[in-house]
Scaffold this active site. Structure first.
Site, PDB file in Angstrom:
ATOM      1  CD  GLU A 111      82.169  29.159  -2.433  1.00 44.72           C
ATOM      2  OE1 GLU A 111      81.297  29.932  -2.887  1.00 44.72           O
ATOM      3  OE2 GLU A 111      82.967  29.468  -1.535  1.00 44.72           O
ATOM      4  CB  CYS A 119      82.439  28.917  -7.871  1.00 47.59           C
ATOM      5  SG  CYS A 119      83.375  28.719  -6.341  1.00 47.59           S
ATOM      6  CB  CYS A 123      86.190  27.163  -9.176  1.00 46.24           C
ATOM      7  SG  CYS A 123      86.344  26.208  -7.676  1.00 46.24           S
ATOM      8  CG  HIS A 170      83.622  27.153 -13.960  1.00 45.92           C
ATOM      9  ND1 HIS A 170      83.063  25.968 -14.376  1.00 45.92           N
ATOM     10  CD2 HIS A 170      83.621  27.094 -12.600  1.00 45.92           C
ATOM     11  CE1 HIS A 170      82.734  25.231 -13.336  1.00 45.92           C
ATOM     12  NE2 HIS A 170      83.071  25.896 -12.240  1.00 45.92           N
ATOM     13  NE  ARG A 205      87.029  23.091  -4.573  1.00 43.65           N
ATOM     14  CZ  ARG A 205      87.599  24.290  -4.496  1.00 43.65           C
ATOM     15  NH1 ARG A 205      88.101  24.845  -5.585  1.00 43.65           N
ATOM     16  NH2 ARG A 205      87.676  24.933  -3.345  1.00 43.65           N
ATOM     17  CB  SER A 265      81.918  19.351  -6.466  1.00 42.20           C
ATOM     18  OG  SER A 265      83.075  19.836  -5.823  1.00 42.20           O
ATOM     19  CB  CYS A 302      84.033  23.636  -5.085  1.00 43.57           C
ATOM     20  SG  CYS A 302      83.757  25.385  -5.451  1.00 43.57           S
ATOM     21  CB  CYS A 320      81.123  25.232  -9.631  1.00 42.82           C
ATOM     22  SG  CYS A 320      82.172  23.873  -9.102  1.00 42.82           S
TER      23      CYS A 320
END
Length: 545
Positions: free
Chosen positions: A14, A61, A64, A68, A457, A480, A524, A527
């Site tokens: 992503e 995102c 996700c 969040h 993640r 990430s 990802c 985000c």
């Protein structure tokens, strides 16, 4: 100087990620990870009502979303000293657990498996032999006719000249080790997983209203009280049961079967000494008795308590104005104005460089499993020991690309098992007349708080500073960014960059091995970075030179 290889963009993730490596004597000598877009949501939140923050941040995102929002409401609840009711905690755990079940299945089959499974090779497989393999490996064996039908569907893709989801890969690469029959079996489960992930996403809709961007979370609890009926709970249970069966009967056996052909990857893709886990799934409240324990490993195998005051973000090698490394409470988001230059000797990413006690820390399934395993978590230890024994490898194999991939399957089993107990407790509470899902509260004039959340993640944290009942400052540090962030002011590389160094490369023109390690982190980038000018809504143009 070795040969430079650039993979830009990295696909099957992503967001937009650029990976550059320097290869010398058949191995990666150096590596650089670059997020290619700017995120500015923190700037958009300043001056807003804290109760609205979770609606904004879950738009970081399209995948996700829930996690969040969960971190955000936890941050506000911490700042306002709110303890949510038991039913709200359970519903949040169930939604979070559904995210794990969905995301890890999608990651293994649809984002990462094609790094290990040669789809084109499956065309030459013997369906009869594939059925026998399925009987020996899978908890859900299929007949030869089933595999013949899957093979026919794959051939239709190839003969049409359009491989569809299997396009743009390095088919036939010498690093692929699976026999044709194993490739066909894995391809069939790839297709099964596509159907299942759609069902798994429905779990969010049952108690969250919809997916993506569930709407039932609020500061103080959840709003899904009308959905807590025996019928809706049974609907959730039925999807959970089907998903859990796939994890136990297909996902975990596939993982072990594929890994048995790639044991050498138990010694590739590690190179980090700090592993951070916030832990999650509170059994009582947010601070204690977590299903997945919190802890940090720093060069040893003894987990220590996480001290959030040791978290900083460095911007030395990122496209932000110069400044010292700051804790998120004091964090600033000040992008360089105008065009930026990509220079691996200077600044080369829109991602900041998070550090724990000054160290580059890996987050995610491997970190969580390592913290749980070394801390004596019984179920995690049993599953890890079973995997190691089945593969015939030692614990050193955990610290690798292979270990990172296996850890995802292991924790999917652990979280899936726990969900049944939460469902039973929720059902019992409703039957007993306890339907409370929200705790009334009053917004303070001032307050500071943070919300930690260990998501599929990795470690996710949101920090909020409230003044005059409004958001004065808001920062979040995402998995990430921890894993794929750039070097810092001490020239200390991020986890992905470290992990790539030493990786053998069979063919520099087809760097499949690079993708294996990068995908094992399940990047990802959406985000971690975003594109927006908060004043003009103009998209930034990033020129790579």
């Amino acid at each position: 100087m070795g040969k430079r290889i650039i993979v830009d963009p990295i696909t099957r993730i992503e967001g937009h990620l650029r990976i550059e490596v320097e290869v010398e004597n058949g191995k990666v000598k150096d590596a650089w990870s670059s997020g290619q877009m700017f995120r500015g949501i923190e700037m958009m939140l300043q001056g807003r009502d804290p109760r609205d923050a979770h609606h904004f941040v879950q738009r970081s995102c399209g995948v996700c979303t829930y996690i969040h929002a969960l971190s955000s409401v936890r941050a506000v609840e911490d700042a306002c000293d709110i303890e949510i009711p038991e039913n709200a905690r359970i519903v949040r755990n169930l939604l979070h657990g559904a995210q794990y079940q969905h995301d890890h299945i999608v990651h293994f089959y649809h984002l990462h498996a094609l790094d290990w499974v040669d789809i084109v090779s499956a065309l030459s497989a013997d369906p009869v032999k594939t059925a026998k393999l399925s009987e020996n490996v899978s908890g859900r064996p299929q007949k030869a006719a089933y595999f013949k039908e899957v093979q026919t569907r794959l051939k239709t893709f190839v003969n049409s000249g359009q491989l569809g989801p299997f396009n743009n890969a390095y088919w036939g690469h010498p690093a692929y080790n699976l026999p044709a029959e194993a490739n066909l079996m894995a391809a069939s489960h790839y297709l099964e997983g596509i159907k299942l992930q759609a069902k798994a996403a429905r779990m969010h809709a049952i108690f969250g209203g919809k997916n993506p961007h569930p709407q039932s979370l609020v500061v103080g609890g959840v709003t899904s009280v009308r959905d807590l009926t025996p019928e809706r709970i049974d609907e959730f249970f039925a999807i959970w049961k089907e998903t859990k069966a796939f994890v136990d009967e297909v996902y975990l056996p596939d993982l072990l079967a594929v890994a048995s052909f790639y044991k050498d990857w138990g010694g590739i893709g590690g190179n980090n000494d700090t592993y951070l886990a916030y832990g999650d799934f509170p059994q009582k409240n947010i601070n204690d008795d977590l299903l997945l324990p919190a802890g940090v490993l720093m060069g040893d195998l003894v987990p220590k308590a996480v001290d959030t005051l040791k978290i900083t973000e460095d911007v030395t090698r990122a496209w932000y104005e110069k400044g010292s490394a700051k804790h998120p409470y004091e964090g600033e988001t000040k992008p360089i104005k105008g065009e930026v230059s990509y220079n691996t000797d200077d600044k080369y990413s829109w991602m900041k460089a998070p550090r724990y006690a000054g160290k580059s820390a890996e987050v995610g399934p491997l970190s969580r499993v390592l913290v749980a395993y070394t801390g004596g978590h019984k179920q995690v230890k049993a599953l890890v020991d079973h995997a190691l024994k089945t593969l015939g490898v030692g614990t050193e194999a955990l610290f690798s690309t292979l270990g990172r991939t296996a850890a995802r399957a292991i924790e999917t089993v652990v979280v899936g098992d726990a969900m049944e107990g939460w469902i039973d407790t929720l059902k019992s509470n409703i039957a007993a007349g306890n339907k409370k899902t929200y705790q009334p509260w009053t917004m303070p004039d001032k307050g500071r708080g943070f919300g930690l959340n260990d998501v599929p993640r990795g470690a996710l944290g949101h920090w909020i500073d409230i003044e005059g009942g409004k958001i004065k400052n808001y920062q979040y540090v995402v998995p990430s960014t921890w894993n794929l962030g750039p070097s810092d002011g001490e020239n200390q590389k991020g986890p992905v960059e470290k992990s790539l160094i030493g990786t053998p490369i069979a063919d520099p023109k087809q760097p499949l091995e690079v993708l294996r390690t990068v995908h094992s982190y399940d990047p990802c980038i959406a985000c971690a970075v975003h594109v927006i000018d908060p004043h003009t809504n103009e998209t930034y143009k990033v020129r790579v030179i």
